[in-house]
Design an enzyme around this catalytic site. Structure first.
Site, PDB file in Angstrom:
ATOM      1  N   GLU A 101      -4.913   7.744  -2.945  1.00 42.26           N
ATOM      2  CA  GLU A 101      -5.391   6.457  -2.437  1.00 42.26           C
ATOM      3  C   GLU A 101      -5.597   5.468  -3.593  1.00 42.26           C
ATOM      4  O   GLU A 101      -5.413   4.259  -3.427  1.00 42.26           O
ATOM      5  CB  GLU A 101      -6.689   6.681  -1.657  1.00 42.26           C
ATOM      6  CG  GLU A 101      -7.011   5.617  -0.645  1.00 42.26           C
ATOM      7  CD  GLU A 101      -6.039   5.535   0.533  1.00 42.26           C
ATOM      8  OE1 GLU A 101      -5.237   6.466   0.749  1.00 42.26           O
ATOM      9  OE2 GLU A 101      -6.054   4.507   1.227  1.00 42.26           O
ATOM     10  N   HIS A 112       0.833  -1.205   0.000  1.00 43.50           N
ATOM     11  CA  HIS A 112       0.000   0.000   0.000  1.00 43.50           C
ATOM     12  C   HIS A 112       0.876   1.267   0.000  1.00 43.50           C
ATOM     13  O   HIS A 112       0.697   2.160  -0.837  1.00 43.50           O
ATOM     14  CB  HIS A 112      -0.909  -0.039   1.238  1.00 43.50           C
ATOM     15  CG  HIS A 112      -1.870   1.100   1.342  1.00 43.50           C
ATOM     16  ND1 HIS A 112      -3.166   1.012   0.908  1.00 43.50           N
ATOM     17  CD2 HIS A 112      -1.727   2.355   1.825  1.00 43.50           C
ATOM     18  CE1 HIS A 112      -3.794   2.174   1.123  1.00 43.50           C
ATOM     19  NE2 HIS A 112      -2.939   3.012   1.691  1.00 43.50           N
ATOM     20  N   GLU A 113       1.826   1.329   0.927  1.00 46.55           N
ATOM     21  CA  GLU A 113       2.668   2.530   1.019  1.00 46.55           C
ATOM     22  C   GLU A 113       3.559   2.673  -0.212  1.00 46.55           C
ATOM     23  O   GLU A 113       3.814   3.788  -0.673  1.00 46.55           O
ATOM     24  CB  GLU A 113       3.509   2.520   2.302  1.00 46.55           C
ATOM     25  CG  GLU A 113       2.709   2.505   3.611  1.00 46.55           C
ATOM     26  CD  GLU A 113       1.685   3.627   3.769  1.00 46.55           C
ATOM     27  OE1 GLU A 113       1.898   4.713   3.189  1.00 46.55           O
ATOM     28  OE2 GLU A 113       0.649   3.415   4.438  1.00 46.55           O
ATOM     29  N   HIS A 130       1.617   4.457  -2.803  1.00 42.94           N
ATOM     30  CA  HIS A 130       1.692   5.910  -2.594  1.00 42.94           C
ATOM     31  C   HIS A 130       3.063   6.448  -3.051  1.00 42.94           C
ATOM     32  O   HIS A 130       3.158   7.485  -3.701  1.00 42.94           O
ATOM     33  CB  HIS A 130       1.540   6.249  -1.107  1.00 42.94           C
ATOM     34  CG  HIS A 130       0.124   6.214  -0.596  1.00 42.94           C
ATOM     35  ND1 HIS A 130      -0.885   6.958  -1.161  1.00 42.94           N
ATOM     36  CD2 HIS A 130      -0.448   5.540   0.438  1.00 42.94           C
ATOM     37  CE1 HIS A 130      -2.019   6.757  -0.480  1.00 42.94           C
ATOM     38  NE2 HIS A 130      -1.786   5.889   0.489  1.00 42.94           N
TER      39      HIS A 130
END
Lengths: 517, 517
Positions: free
Chosen positions: A309, A279-280, A283
């Site tokens: 997101e 997830h990070e 980003h």
């Protein structure tokens, strides 16, 4: 759909005024970068005893940044660029001047006393929320929440352009160009179509999982090694980024040249760290892919929270939670966790795609998460539209939980008091999560059309063409478009369409749970 | 000798003006703290690809800091505090106002074009030095050095108080209150008394050492564990500090609440990391011990480079290089490096106190180091006094090396071109090292008088009473005194006395090398 035209060079005065403006904007951006670095440091490196001094440092910097951002000289530089026609002939320049004006107006319109009240009430609200949540005592939090709603309305009245409602003003802070009207349309369709799918899946027989996954122990160092392997495979550039540990995972740092992600490791649940890292990194790839020709200028920045997101969720939900991803990662997974040697890619796929109804948003799975967000949006809309009072929120919460997920929490602590966000007045923030998930789904569908052998690339762990597609279509474009819908249209040929998301969920979970679509 | 009197409270206007001034000074200090953190980050954490962006960040911050430090408002706040008599009745307030005035005058007197020229010539000088050193080509460096000398004279003419010579102005930047006259006295005595001692020791038979120390391998992790043990034993507070790795060891961070030291590990020479760490912890204890009641005010700061160095060298030379220290650390040393199990504390003591003549200052040992500094001082003094030209420096270097150490380098690369410091015009910097060593020696002699059983405490690894003595006498006092000589007198009853240092070296090395004192 807008097109990104080639730039026409400026002449004389227009060029001079544009350079004078961008020089100011870049210095301001550098100061904001510093804020990013010292915030990262605070969360990852700073010794505990320095927290008070760090607070003073951040306040001193913020004061100077505010002075620069609201200076008469900045206002004059923007006006000069506008009146010299520096926006003409190049969409990038146009976006730079547009956003410089937007930021400047935002900053100068906000009266100092409201800014001070915001800080004060934010602290008061947080303290009240912590206490109320602990004691399951909505009544003690309600008066502060009323003050926070009133403050936000006051801020909107002072800062919003004429004719913009308070809630639209708040939504736009997180999701540029988004309005209550458009969101009602999107979330209305989502709710109507997804509620029956959720009910069907939750009624099916739960999946079974190998004990090695459910109750194994996963050494921190092995988890970190695996996460670093995954990050590098996804194309995270360690030459312009770092991966560290922190209590709450986040992506921070200072723009595309210095992107810092963090994760945390729990030896009993390896999947949190892996999915958290994916997830990070999603980003981080957005940040690392921002347009370096626009360094330090507003157009370089990420477009919105929802689009940010969408990049983390693209990788988490549509890559990291796919069967193909685990086929690619299986050898490295076995090498780091030898006790899982009998676990297959399919076992892993099923393990990370469990669905179940719960009361708490942050623990929710892919299937049910968006309903928690729809609930909050419907409450905020009613609150700012004067249709419901703060006192009525707990009952309305329970009612909507029953409608959307068929599960009603017994306490307000597990219900209306569960999130921190309202406690500092962050109304309009929640929708970004689910908008991001839906943008990601629509981008993913388009990427699978445009990238040859998409699924095979994922199964082979070859993510570069996928990262590069996102970089070209989304990262590199920054804030060129004035809204996420327009970016979405430029990338996929259509504005956001919730039915794509529902169809994805229905298909995926029906297959996993062995029920008819 | 000055005494630290109790403070008399201020009344009315004086109090108001003092608070207005200190509020400004604290904000400025917070911004300088930020500079400290992002510089540490740059050297320890920052990904390589961020260096250009970091340069822009530091420039943007420096510009703002300069604007704040030289603002009319700052000047008026200082004048107001001065004329309201805020300095009366409290030596701390007096020192705050004194140093605020000093900093302000320094900053506003320097013309912007000289500041720009300093940056430009510093870069040019460094590049020229790197090339000249590589090619052993003094002639190519000489013209830039001439420009640097001229620039420093110009700066002194613009900034120094009336009647202060250029070299005294430069000395004072590193060592407050130090003058060429006083330094000629100190270094003259040092040179006269120490040269024969050095000659005597270097003529003695070299010491022999156990192979386990001379050619062992020392794992990085074990070195780090040992260094952390030593740091904690010395009283370094990890709650307000960190210990990390970097290419060049340093002490940085942001004042007493956030002190960050670094070290480096070479698996073939454990002693560099251990002594390097002890040295940096010495600096760090000074920073951590600064007076927290004066947070963010100029009087809180370390007094001078020489006094800072006295704190690192107190611990390195008089504790870390002592036999008692190695008695205390031996079990932990053996535990971390099991292959040294037959090495005794005496072996370690002898190993780290080898003396030998060398050409290169940074490789010099305790016995000979100061002569490298005396040589540089004598050259700088002659250069700024117009007694010698830049062209004559290489010959003069060789002549003085023969006089002081009896060893003449064959190349300028090993001689006059060896140090980086002159290449950016840091004249007046070298003396601080040796002043620090001598202050440390005099403090150590006094501490042994005042602390019961000093040597036994060291041999037991109980350093807290020693750290606390330094904290009370030196750290906590910050910049209260206007010169190091006055601090030295307050602590030891007399200004700096070089004979104490020579006596220490003569006694210690005569015993080690088995020759008569």
């Amino acid at each position: 759909m807008r097109t990104i035209a080639a730039s026409v060079p400026l002449s004389g005065d227009a060029q001079v005024s544009y350079e004078a403006l961008t020089s100011r904007l870049k210095k301001l951006s550098s100061l904001n970068d510093i804020e990013g670095i010292i915030t990262w440091d605070e969360l990852v490196m700073m010794p505990e005893g320095a927290s008070e001094a760090r607070g003073a440092q951040k306040a001193a910097l913020a004061e100077l940044v505010h002075l620069q951002a609201t200076s008469a000289a900045m206002g004059e530089a923007i006006s000069a660029a506008e009146s010299a026609g520096a926006a003409e002939g190049c969409p990038w320049r146009r976006a730079v001047i547009r956003d410089a004006r937007r930021d400047y107006n935002d900053a100068v319109r906000l009266p100092a006393e409201l800014k001070a009240k915001e800080a004060e009430l934010g602290a008061k609200g947080y303290a009240a929320w912590v206490k109320a949540r602990k004691n399951d005592d909505w009544a003690s939090f309600a008066p502060v929440l009323e003050e926070l709603v009133a403050l936000r309305k006051e801020m909107a009245a002072a800062c919003a352009d004429p004719g913009v409602s308070a809630y639209d003003y708040l939504l736009d802070k997180f999701e540029r160009g988004m309005t209550e009207e458009r969101l009602t349309e999107i979330f209305g369709e989502l709710r109507t179509k997804l509620v029956p799918v959720i009910a069907k899946i939750l009624a099916a027989k739960p999946l079974a999982h190998p004990p090695a996954l459910e109750s194994g122990t996963f050494a921190e160092d092995a988890q970190e090694a695996f996460c670093k392997h995954v990050s590098a495979a996804m194309g995270f550039d360690f030459g312009t980024g770092r991966l560290d540990r922190s209590v709450h995972p986040f992506t921070g740092g200072a723009g595309p040249h210095d992107v810092r992600i963090t994760t945390r490791y729990d030896e009993s649940v390896f999947m949190d760290a892996v999915m958290g890292t994916v997830h990070e990194v999603g980003h981080a790839l957005y940040e690392q892919g921002l347009n370096k020709e626009q360094d330090g200028l507003p157009v370089q920045r990420a477009l919105s929270m929802g689009i940010h997101e969408s990049q983390s969720l693209f990788w988490e939900r549509y890559i990291g939670q796919s069967l193909e991803f685990w086929k690619a990662m299986l050898p490295e997974f076995h090498a780091n966790f030898p006790e899982t040697k009998d676990v297959s890619a399919d076992d892993l796929y099923r393990f990370i795609n469990k669905a179940k109804a719960g009361f708490v948003r942050v623990d929710a799975d892919e299937l049910t998460y968006s309903m928690h967000v729809v609930l909050r949006f419907e409450l905020e809309r009613a609150l700012f539209g004067g249709k419901v009072s703060v006192a009525e929120l707990p009952d309305l919460w329970r009612e909507k939980m029953r409608e959307l997920l068929g599960a009603v929490p017994e306490t307000d602590t597990l219900g209306v008091l569960q999130d921190v966000h309202w406690s500092d007045g962050s109304f309009g923030y929640f929708p970004s999560y689910t908008l991001g998930a839906m943008y990601a789904c629509q981008f993913h569908a388009k990427a699978r059309e445009e990238i040859d052998g998409f699924d095979e690339l994922v199964a082979a762990g070859k993510f570069t063409p996928i990262r590069d597609w996102l970089r070209e279509k989304i990262h590199n474009v920054g804030s060129l478009y004035p809204s996420a819908d327009e970016l979405c249209e430029a990338v996929t040929g259509a504005p956001l369409d919730p039915s794509i998301y529902v169809e994805h969920l229905n298909k995926k979970y029906s297959a996993l749970y062995g029920v008819a679509e």
